[in-house]
Design a protein around this motif. Sequence first.
Motif, short mmCIF file in Angstrom:
data_model
loop_
_atom_site.label_atom_id
_atom_site.label_comp_id
_atom_site.label_asym_id
_atom_site.label_seq_id
_atom_site.Cartn_x
_atom_site.Cartn_y
_atom_site.Cartn_z
N MET A 152 21.79 -41.19 164.56
CA MET A 152 22.20 -39.83 164.21
C MET A 152 23.59 -39.82 163.57
N LEU A 153 24.51 -40.57 164.15
CA LEU A 153 25.88 -40.60 163.63
C LEU A 153 25.92 -41.24 162.25
N LEU A 209 31.53 -34.97 170.79
CA LEU A 209 32.74 -35.71 170.42
C LEU A 209 32.46 -36.72 169.31
N SER A 210 31.31 -37.39 169.40
CA SER A 210 30.96 -38.37 168.38
C SER A 210 30.72 -37.71 167.03
N LEU A 211 30.04 -36.57 167.04
CA LEU A 211 29.80 -35.84 165.79
C LEU A 211 31.10 -35.38 165.16
N MET A 242 34.84 -36.10 160.63
CA MET A 242 36.18 -36.22 160.08
C MET A 242 36.37 -37.54 159.32
N LEU A 243 35.54 -38.55 159.61
CA LEU A 243 35.67 -39.86 158.97
C LEU A 243 34.82 -40.00 157.72
N PHE A 262 29.44 -26.36 162.67
CA PHE A 262 28.53 -27.48 162.90
C PHE A 262 28.40 -27.78 164.38
N LEU A 263 29.54 -27.90 165.08
CA LEU A 263 29.52 -28.22 166.51
C LEU A 263 29.00 -27.05 167.34
#
Length: 356
Positions: A81-82, A123-125, A130-131, A144-145
Amino acid sequence: MTRYSVERFRAAVFHMYLRVAVAVTFPLSVLYFLFVATPDKGGVPFAFALFAAWLKWRTRHDSEESLRYAGWFLLMLMCLMLYGTYVSNEKLHQEVWMMIFPIAFAPIVAERERIIWIVVGALSLSAVSMLRLEPLTLMSTFVFLSAYLTLGLITMMLVRHNEQNIERLAHLTITDPLTRTFNRGYLKEVMASEINRCRRGGQALTVIMLDIDHFKMFNDTYGHLFGDSVLEQVAESLMKSAQRAGDYVFRYGGEEFCILTSGLDRDESWQFTEKLRLSIYALNIENRQSPHRRLTASAGFWCVTELDEITTSALLLNADNALYRAKEAGRDRVVDFEDIPTAEKTGSTRLQGSPA
């Protein structure tokens, strides 16, 4: 039982997920390789498909035990997913990846673990968003979150509601409606489980058969409605007396009850069975048809320490034989199966090697 029913439900969903993952991600990796210009050219979904196929093979003979692999599956799914979120563009909308994870983890993990997974996912999303090469704006990340958390919470609420319904149905299927003890249909399942547990732990297992004395005449004298009320009182008394972990009370049929307990030696089993008998005597219910002029019960038990070759049929048969001896000896008493002369119990032990 209700806990095991929910675990079986989770295991069934987990197995379904593995089948879907294998069926979907193999073709998906091929499509990515042929048509979609992702950096990995379909390598990541292909690796995930191989992992899902391995898990499917590894858990093919497992039921609830397969849930110990659920965390690994979710971890790999979150990585997929990430990665999808990281490489998303107008052709690979990140909303699609966001929707996968909450729907996946909620039905296959325990309730207390769901909050952990949803927080880890959020947190991972956030970090991956941001990256990205084209990072989201602060407002876009917030929306989104928020959508992710909303979907996750709704999914968890629906899953919990479904599990509660499963627990209610499971409770109804194993409970006697009149006495609220466990029913006979659940007895052999518990006995088989207890035999295996006691065998592994080196504990003794005791089976008690208890029958209310002269209950047919009691019903004929006082009526069946009052007889049902007495059965409820007797069952409540037995459940109050059998409250140790590993104690089970079953309505075996009519006015007969079966009680399972573990971790007691022969003397302790006799004392426990006598406690059950006296608890019924202490109800002080009149029974004019009984020589004792009050409601009494007879009980027989068998305490087994060597469980390697034992079967559920042998346990029930020998405890019932002890109950028969108690009734034959005058009722309102407890008989230990081991106290029956060997010559008289040959017929009862004959079934120890038969299938449960």
